[in-house]
Design a protein around this motif. Structure first.
Motif, short mmCIF file in Angstrom:
data_model
loop_
_atom_site.label_atom_id
_atom_site.label_comp_id
_atom_site.label_asym_id
_atom_site.label_seq_id
_atom_site.Cartn_x
_atom_site.Cartn_y
_atom_site.Cartn_z
N LEU A 190 8.88 -4.43 3.18
CA LEU A 190 8.85 -4.60 1.73
C LEU A 190 8.05 -5.84 1.35
CD1 LEU A 190 9.73 -3.86 -1.15
CD2 LEU A 190 11.81 -5.21 -0.76
N LEU A 191 8.26 -6.92 2.08
CA LEU A 191 7.53 -8.16 1.77
C LEU A 191 6.04 -7.99 2.02
CD1 LEU A 191 8.30 -10.88 0.66
CD2 LEU A 191 8.46 -11.77 2.99
N GLU A 192 5.68 -7.23 3.04
CA GLU A 192 4.26 -6.93 3.28
C GLU A 192 3.67 -6.13 2.12
OE1 GLU A 192 4.36 -4.89 6.98
OE2 GLU A 192 4.43 -6.72 8.20
N CYS A 193 4.43 -5.18 1.62
CA CYS A 193 3.97 -4.37 0.49
C CYS A 193 3.84 -5.23 -0.77
CB CYS A 193 4.93 -3.21 0.23
SG CYS A 193 5.01 -2.01 1.59
N VAL A 194 4.77 -6.15 -0.95
CA VAL A 194 4.70 -7.08 -2.09
C VAL A 194 3.42 -7.91 -1.99
CG1 VAL A 194 5.74 -9.15 -3.11
CG2 VAL A 194 7.18 -7.19 -2.50
N GLY A 195 3.07 -8.33 -0.78
CA GLY A 195 1.85 -9.10 -0.57
C GLY A 195 0.61 -8.31 -0.95
N ARG A 196 0.58 -7.02 -0.56
CA ARG A 196 -0.57 -6.18 -0.89
C ARG A 196 -0.67 -5.96 -2.40
NH1 ARG A 196 0.97 -3.21 3.81
NH2 ARG A 196 1.80 -1.47 2.59
N GLU A 197 0.48 -5.69 -3.02
CA GLU A 197 0.50 -5.48 -4.46
C GLU A 197 0.11 -6.76 -5.20
OE1 GLU A 197 1.01 -3.11 -7.88
OE2 GLU A 197 0.92 -2.59 -5.74
N ASP A 198 0.53 -7.89 -4.65
CA ASP A 198 0.19 -9.19 -5.22
C ASP A 198 -1.32 -9.38 -5.26
OD1 ASP A 198 1.16 -11.58 -6.32
OD2 ASP A 198 0.88 -12.65 -4.43
#
Length: 430
Positions: A190-198
């Protein structure tokens, strides 16, 4: 005839007027006179007279016998609205539940509502899913029971009824909600996905503003599309890092954030925003208190970057960032509409394969993982903002299969160990 004995007069054939004078009320200074017309025989009129006298002697308000549940419940609710001591969300829920109850017993007199009436009422609500809008869970029924009991208690206090019929009815059992939390691997993903979305949100904002610059539309706008997208990503990052409630995250302002370059950064939870856009004190034992949550360096770095970028973008709207500026702002620089966030959250989840993940489950994840990794309950309780450690354990101490397996191995090794000089062999535990 002595005062309070009452009189019975035939008005016309088959109609008798019962009149009782109870004298002057010492509090109001007014005379209390009850008059009723009874259709039937004189013997039936005597029964009505005797009933009125018994009610007066028992302390009941004799002129309240015709008051219906709908009339009293609506009056009770109006007084709570006027007092302003209850949140608007709770008042709305109460209003809807009173409307539901009145659909069944609204025309019944308060004095005619018995424990049997209440039990039949609950059974009818469970059966009639159309009128109850399908929400007949045990938790909903428990809420309805508490509300009805509260209303009838006030009727007892006002001496309109002798006893509360709900006292003799077992409260419907609340259902234990399924509290899902992310595993460590899911949290990492999830944190990796948040980084990509960021990164995508920042890039989209930069490209869009570059086009606005070319057109000469950089300043003087009423909104800046793209601010809310970055703010939403920041909200997810904060939720996963702190376990804050959704309303607390979106009620957060920069004045409550300490981003220290050298020391520990922290967030002070002072307020929350409701679905109606109203600011209120956060939940907890003492709503006047402030809970301070430390945040990790990575989260602090991202918030620091966002704070600088947000300040620059808000100037284009003529807004100067200050302590009262929301951290996760709308495209207009104000507080986020929670419904708008939920729409974005649904798109984000579907995009990255977290289809059924609720924002509140980030909170469950924090508490569960902290407890599972040996952090004391008091620390977890403080971060969650719970009134007691018992509440923390009951709500968020989910079973971790790996921990249970480790506990089983420990117990097995413990009781099968060979004693050495009266003591157990020292064991290595997982």
């Amino acid at each position: 005839m002595a005062k309070g004995d009452g009189s019975i007069t035939e008005v016309r054939r088959g109609v008798w007027r019962v009149r009782i004078d109870f004298g002057t009320n010492p509090v109001t200074g007014k005379r209390t006179v009850v008059s009723r017309n009874v259709h039937g025989t004189k013997a039936e009129a005597r029964k009505v007279r005797d009933q009125i006298r018994r009610e007066h002697e028992s302390g009941l308000t004799v002129d309240g016998d015709k008051l219906t549940f709908r009339e009293f419940a609506d009056s009770w609710h109006s007084s709570r609205v006027d007092a302003g001591e209850v949140s608007s969300i709770r008042l709305d829920r109460e209003r809807n539940q009173i409307k539901l109850l009145s659909g069944y017993i609204g025309d019944q007199r308060l004095r005619d509502i018995t424990p049997q009436t209440v039990e039949s009422l609950y059974a009818a609500i469970r059966r009639d899913k159309v009128k109850a809008r399908g929400k007949c869970s045990g938790t909903t029924m428990n809420q309805i029971h508490k509300l009805l009991k509260q209303i009838m208690k006030k009727a007892v206090d006002f001496e309109l009824i002798l006893r509360n019929p709900c006292d003799r009815v077992r409260a419907p059992r609340c259902e234990t909600p399924e509290r899902r939390s992310l595993t460590v691997d899911e949290g990492i993903r999830l944190l990796e996905c948040v980084g990509r979305e960021d990164a995508e949100a920042y890039a989209a904002l930069t490209d869009k503003e570059a086009r606005q610059t070319e057109r000469g539309n950089l300043f003087g706008r009423s909104y800046l599309r793209g601010l809310s997208r970055v703010g939403n990503v920041v909200a997810v990052r904060i939720g996963l890092a702190t376990g804050m409630r959704r309303g607390e995250v979106f009620g957060l302002t920069w004045g409550s954030v300490a981003l220290n370059q050298a020391g520990i950064s922290s967030i002070s939870v002072r307020q929350a925003i409701t679905a109606k856009g109203e600011l209120k004190a956060p939940k907890g034992k003492d709503e006047s208190s402030i809970r301070v949550l430390s945040i990790d360096a990575c989260t602090a770095d991202h918030m620091r970057e966002w704070k600088m970028r947000q300040a620059l973008e808000l100037l284009k709207l003529g807004i100067k960032q200050n302590d009262s500026t929301p951290v996760c702002c709308s495209d207009k620089g104000g507080y986020m509409n929670l419904a708008n966030f939920e729409r974005w959250w649904r798109i984000f989840r579907n995009k990255y394969g977290f289809d059924d993940l609720k924002f509140h489950e980030l909170r469950h994840t924090q508490a569960t993982q902290l407890l599972a990794n040996g952090y004391d309950v008091k620390t977890v309780q403080t971060r969650m903002g719970h009134a007691s450690a018992t509440l923390t354990l009951n709500q968020y101490a989910h079973a971790i299969p790996e921990n249970d397996e480790s506990a089983a191995r420990f117990i097995g090794d413990l009781f099968t160990a060979k004693p050495v000089k009266g003591r157990l062999i020292e064991l290595k535990t997982a």
